[in-house]
Motif scaffolding. Structure first.
Motif, mmCIF file in Angstrom:
data_model
loop_
_atom_site.group_PDB
_atom_site.id
_atom_site.type_symbol
_atom_site.label_atom_id
_atom_site.label_comp_id
_atom_site.label_asym_id
_atom_site.label_seq_id
_atom_site.Cartn_x
_atom_site.Cartn_y
_atom_site.Cartn_z
ATOM 1 N N TYR A 116 -33.274 52.871 12.206
ATOM 2 C CA TYR A 116 -31.956 52.325 11.905
ATOM 3 C C TYR A 116 -31.365 51.651 13.131
ATOM 4 O O TYR A 116 -30.872 50.535 13.065
ATOM 5 N N ALA A 119 -32.938 48.473 13.492
ATOM 6 C CA ALA A 119 -32.632 47.538 12.418
ATOM 7 C C ALA A 119 -31.227 46.955 12.509
ATOM 8 O O ALA A 119 -31.011 45.814 12.118
ATOM 9 N N GLN A 122 -30.139 43.563 14.122
ATOM 10 C CA GLN A 122 -30.195 42.306 13.383
ATOM 11 C C GLN A 122 -29.139 42.348 12.281
ATOM 12 O O GLN A 122 -28.783 43.416 11.805
ATOM 13 N N PRO A 126 -30.002 47.307 6.325
ATOM 14 C CA PRO A 126 -31.391 47.722 6.125
ATOM 15 C C PRO A 126 -31.551 48.632 4.904
ATOM 16 O O PRO A 126 -30.628 49.355 4.541
ATOM 17 N N ASN A 145 -35.269 45.065 6.899
ATOM 18 C CA ASN A 145 -34.054 44.298 7.074
ATOM 19 C C ASN A 145 -34.104 43.157 6.066
ATOM 20 O O ASN A 145 -34.935 42.255 6.170
ATOM 21 N N ASN A 147 -32.222 40.751 5.488
ATOM 22 C CA ASN A 147 -31.833 39.424 5.958
ATOM 23 C C ASN A 147 -32.993 38.719 6.654
ATOM 24 O O ASN A 147 -33.406 37.637 6.272
#
Lengths: 235, 185
Positions: A116, A119, A122, A126, A145, A147
């Protein structure tokens, strides 16, 4: 003069013991804490008693901490936590792998925290999955992730499969498995999820790991046994 | 894993926490929360307050891990000291005189946990402490034990035992002096 000095020393030693024992009232406790900060001899006395009397805590029974205990701490840390560099994350993992073998159940919660932290550096929320083997023993923890499309999968237990390859599959609801590629049972792997598959990544999708011939499934579908699987969920 | 390996692991995790490693804090929590929750609840005797303080304890660990020195303190003792200090401060700030229950009553409030942290304690150090406590007068050692467990002031301890304040003070102070003598022998 020396008499006063000796008495001061005596009082200091006694106050330190009383502070550690916990018999002082609030004002006297604050005064003791101020003294710890400026008086090294006193601070050493406090440390002496903390170390020696600490053993009395043996007699206090251990109790199951509240179920949301860690979640509350994480929430309170919030943005105060340092965003770890990917490098730091791998270092962490190296430290961490030694322990996963001994207490893998304990390790899973922390692995999730670890991924986490990686993640959230970014943008995008997540999705996490814990992939359990038959019998509920956790084998992998994965985070995607949504995105950027990066998926990180971390082995949470020691899995020996030298003569086989492990292949990771994404199974959207009501759909057939889509290969995400080969993974390594001994170290974390980050996979870039292809754009067309990323659309299928949701709360309802399942991640699964199958044993395949070296090099991966020859058919594009799982051919060997599924050794672990788990549903994706948001944090 | 043996006790020594566990202690080393906990020390290593605390050192990582000092560097801002959140998963390492998670690990410290997993290894020690049952012990520290037991300590907090014993002092506070109130589940919801103990839960609040427990959270506060690990936030304190997060901030202060850099001051942990594994050459000078054992990790579990360092953590127990934080848990006790936070709990005692909460107890004092509540401003109520709370009569802590005997151990049995505290047990009934929550589920006992399998003893994960037990092996973290320094068995030799505890043994020494126990033999020294056995050497001193029974009522003195009983007063010291109960003060440590429950985090109560002299006043409350005296009231609970039904003795004058001066008597309780002298039991504990004399006991501590003798204990120190024995521990340094």
């Amino acid at each position: 003069m020396s008499d006063t000095g000796a008495r001061d020393k005596e009082n200091g030693a006694l106050t330190a013991a009383e502070y550690v024992l916990g018999v002082l009232d609030a004002d006297a406790r604050r005064a003791a804490e101020r003294r710890i900060a400026r008086d090294m001899v006193f601070a050493r006395e406090v440390a002496f008693w903390e170390e020696r009397l600490g053993g009395l805590a043996d007699a206090v029974p251990e109790l199951v901490a509240p179920a949301d205990g860690w979640a509350r701490i994480e929430a309170a840390l919030g943005s105060a936590a340092t965003t770890e560099e990917p490098h730091g994350m791998w270092q962490s993992l190296a430290f961490w792998r030694g322990l996963a073998t001994a207490t893998s159940a304990l390790a899973v919660a922390c692995l999730a925290a670890l991924i986490y932290v990686g993640a959230i550096s970014q943008p995008g929320a997540p999705l996490l999955a814990r992939l359990d083997a038959e019998g509920g023993k956790p084998s992998f923890v994965a985070a995607i992730n949504t995105n950027g499309g990066n998926l990180t999968i971390v082995p949470a237990a020691l899995l020996g499969a030298e003569q086989k390859s492990m292949e990771l599959w994404l199974i959207p609801p009501g759909d057939k498995p889509h290969s995400l590629g080969l993974i390594d049972p001994n170290r974390p792997v980050t996979i870039k999820v292809p754009k067309d598959l990323l659309r299928e990544v949701s709360n309802e999708a399942v991640l699964a790991v199958s044993l395949e011939p070296l090099g991966g499934s020859p058919t594009g579908q799982p051919t060997g046994p599924v050794i672990a699987n788990g549903k994706l969920a948001s944090l | 894993m043996d006790a020594e390996a566990k202690r080393r692991q906990l020390s290593a995790a605390l050192n990582r926490v000092a560097g801002g490693d959140r998963p390492a804090l998670c690990l410290v929590y997993e290894m020690t929360s049952a012990k520290l929750f037991g300590v907090c609840l014993r002092i506070l005797n109130d589940r919801s307050e103990a839960e609040d303080v427990l959270q506060d304890v690990y936030l304190t660990v997060w901030r202060k891990a850099a001051s942990f020195d594994d050459a000078r303190a054992s990790p579990i003792t360092w953590l127990v000291a934080i848990a006790r200090n936070r709990s005692i401060d909460r107890l004092r700030s509540a401003g109520v005189v709370r009569f802590s229950q005997p151990i049995e009553a505290a047990d009934a409030v929550a589920d006992p946990a399998p003893s994960a942290a037990q092996t973290l304690e320094d068995a030799q150090e505890s043994k020494r402490l126990k033999s020294c406590l056995d050497e001193i007068e029974a009522r003195q050692s009983a007063a010291i034990r109960s003060a440590f467990m429950d985090g109560l002031t002299y006043e409350v301890l005296a009231e609970r035992e039904g003795v004058p304040l001066g008597t309780m003070k002298s039991w504990i102070r004399r006991g501590l002096a003798k204990l120190r003598e024995c521990l340094e022998r």
